[in-house]
Design a protein around this motif. Sequence first.
Motif, mmCIF file in Angstrom:
data_model
loop_
_atom_site.group_PDB
_atom_site.id
_atom_site.type_symbol
_atom_site.label_atom_id
_atom_site.label_comp_id
_atom_site.label_asym_id
_atom_site.label_seq_id
_atom_site.Cartn_x
_atom_site.Cartn_y
_atom_site.Cartn_z
ATOM 1 N N GLY A 41 37.612 38.537 47.615
ATOM 2 C CA GLY A 41 36.373 38.560 47.383
ATOM 3 C C GLY A 41 36.016 38.369 46.052
ATOM 4 O O GLY A 41 36.412 37.571 45.272
ATOM 5 N N GLY A 42 34.533 39.226 45.656
ATOM 6 C CA GLY A 42 34.053 38.934 44.099
ATOM 7 C C GLY A 42 32.666 39.405 44.210
ATOM 8 O O GLY A 42 32.464 39.674 42.840
ATOM 9 N N GLN A 43 32.197 39.490 45.023
ATOM 10 C CA GLN A 43 30.586 39.785 44.910
ATOM 11 C C GLN A 43 30.014 40.558 46.079
ATOM 12 O O GLN A 43 30.772 40.453 47.287
ATOM 13 C CB GLN A 43 29.711 38.627 44.776
ATOM 14 C CG GLN A 43 29.599 37.710 46.289
ATOM 15 C CD GLN A 43 28.502 36.544 46.155
ATOM 16 O OE1 GLN A 43 28.607 35.948 44.901
ATOM 17 N NE2 GLN A 43 28.035 36.110 46.894
ATOM 18 N N HIS A 44 29.248 41.623 45.782
ATOM 19 C CA HIS A 44 28.617 42.119 46.795
ATOM 20 C C HIS A 44 27.806 41.379 47.805
ATOM 21 O O HIS A 44 27.114 40.511 47.789
ATOM 22 C CB HIS A 44 27.508 43.248 45.902
ATOM 23 C CG HIS A 44 26.978 44.348 46.629
ATOM 24 N ND1 HIS A 44 25.983 44.267 47.643
ATOM 25 C CD2 HIS A 44 27.370 45.770 46.623
ATOM 26 C CE1 HIS A 44 25.764 45.511 48.200
ATOM 27 N NE2 HIS A 44 26.577 46.427 47.348
ATOM 28 N N ALA A 45 27.740 42.183 49.077
ATOM 29 C CA ALA A 45 27.093 41.536 49.937
ATOM 30 C C ALA A 45 25.406 41.313 49.582
ATOM 31 O O ALA A 45 24.974 42.323 48.929
ATOM 32 C CB ALA A 45 27.047 42.478 51.302
ATOM 33 N N LEU A 46 24.812 40.205 49.951
ATOM 34 C CA LEU A 46 23.118 40.082 49.793
ATOM 35 C C LEU A 46 22.362 41.258 50.243
ATOM 36 O O LEU A 46 22.500 41.522 51.661
ATOM 37 C CB LEU A 46 23.044 38.901 50.173
ATOM 38 C CG LEU A 46 21.373 38.726 49.971
ATOM 39 C CD1 LEU A 46 21.094 38.365 48.408
ATOM 40 C CD2 LEU A 46 21.012 37.349 50.670
ATOM 41 N N ILE A 47 21.720 42.114 49.506
ATOM 42 C CA ILE A 47 20.759 42.912 50.165
ATOM 43 C C ILE A 47 19.616 42.298 50.443
ATOM 44 O O ILE A 47 19.037 42.605 51.368
ATOM 45 C CB ILE A 47 20.802 44.294 48.900
ATOM 46 C CG1 ILE A 47 22.135 44.872 48.709
ATOM 47 C CG2 ILE A 47 19.758 45.322 49.384
ATOM 48 C CD1 ILE A 47 22.056 45.943 47.597
ATOM 49 N N HIS A 48 18.828 41.796 49.536
ATOM 50 C CA HIS A 48 17.716 40.923 49.425
ATOM 51 C C HIS A 48 17.588 39.950 48.388
ATOM 52 O O HIS A 48 18.355 40.202 47.024
ATOM 53 C CB HIS A 48 16.452 41.800 49.160
ATOM 54 C CG HIS A 48 15.275 41.246 49.662
ATOM 55 N ND1 HIS A 48 14.477 40.421 48.828
ATOM 56 C CD2 HIS A 48 14.641 41.306 50.662
ATOM 57 C CE1 HIS A 48 13.370 39.959 49.189
ATOM 58 N NE2 HIS A 48 13.240 40.577 50.272
ATOM 59 N N PRO A 49 17.038 38.640 48.596
ATOM 60 C CA PRO A 49 17.053 37.709 47.649
ATOM 61 C C PRO A 49 16.347 38.149 46.127
ATOM 62 O O PRO A 49 16.774 37.479 45.327
ATOM 63 C CB PRO A 49 16.415 36.479 48.214
ATOM 64 C CG PRO A 49 16.481 36.927 49.728
ATOM 65 C CD PRO A 49 16.529 38.089 49.776
ATOM 66 N N LEU A 50 15.681 39.036 46.205
ATOM 67 C CA LEU A 50 14.989 39.816 45.206
ATOM 68 C C LEU A 50 15.750 40.539 44.176
ATOM 69 O O LEU A 50 15.593 41.003 43.098
ATOM 70 C CB LEU A 50 13.590 40.142 45.393
ATOM 71 C CG LEU A 50 12.629 39.302 45.831
ATOM 72 C CD1 LEU A 50 11.392 40.096 46.177
ATOM 73 C CD2 LEU A 50 12.192 38.164 44.815
ATOM 74 N N ILE A 51 16.961 40.834 44.855
ATOM 75 C CA ILE A 51 17.982 42.081 44.134
ATOM 76 C C ILE A 51 19.144 41.229 43.796
ATOM 77 O O ILE A 51 19.938 40.485 44.663
ATOM 78 C CB ILE A 51 18.503 43.080 45.251
ATOM 79 C CG1 ILE A 51 17.079 43.889 45.841
ATOM 80 C CG2 ILE A 51 19.343 44.040 44.563
ATOM 81 C CD1 ILE A 51 17.362 44.710 46.864
#
Length: 219
Positions: free
Chosen positions: A109-119
């Motif tokens: 992987g490499g990135q955190h799962a999306l929490i919200h487009p504004l975060i």
Amino acid sequence: MRLTKFSHSCVRLEQDGSVLVIDPGTFSEVEEALAGAAAVLITHEHPDHIDVDRVVAVLAGNRSVSLWAPQGVADAVAAGLGDAAGDRIHAVAGSEQFSAAGFEVRTFGGQHALIHPLIPVIANVGFLVGGAVYHPGDSLIVPDGIAVGTLLVPVHAPWSKLAEVVDFVASVRAPRAFQIHDALLNETGLGLVEGHVTRLGSRYGTSFRHLGVGEGVDV
């Protein structure tokens, strides 16, 4: 390899006298988990996955402990340690391999799962330890090209839903799975989510069971 579950996403792995700990965060028993550890792996910077002050205190008191983490986490820990950091703080990203306290580790992987487009999305690294135990951190990245023996499943988070968790388990198809990222659920919610993961995961060859805090299992 012996796996011991601590609160939330913290696990301790022991093999041939060596101890490695993943994600000792603010919801976890940091000092207990790190007792005797030689290596610490951190998936990402969120406090529930690393309690920076307490981890720095442990590393300051024991200079034989090394840490691997995404760049931002590595920088924060190194800054906290100052001259005591030495060369034992290592920045890692996805698609790497290294040895930590005798454990062979691969990253995914490499990135955190999306929490919200504004975060904003931050770095997150999943760790496969000893070719057997996979801890994805805050992501549902399926490791490619390998057969996972033991899967640690983030059963609940602000960034996930049940369907995604079940699909993750079905995609990895590990013979064994245990829960992580469970501190935000009460007993009722945990039972509901784990019931679905157990029932649906079994269709794809995965035997899921709940581990209590401090409970260990050979993997």
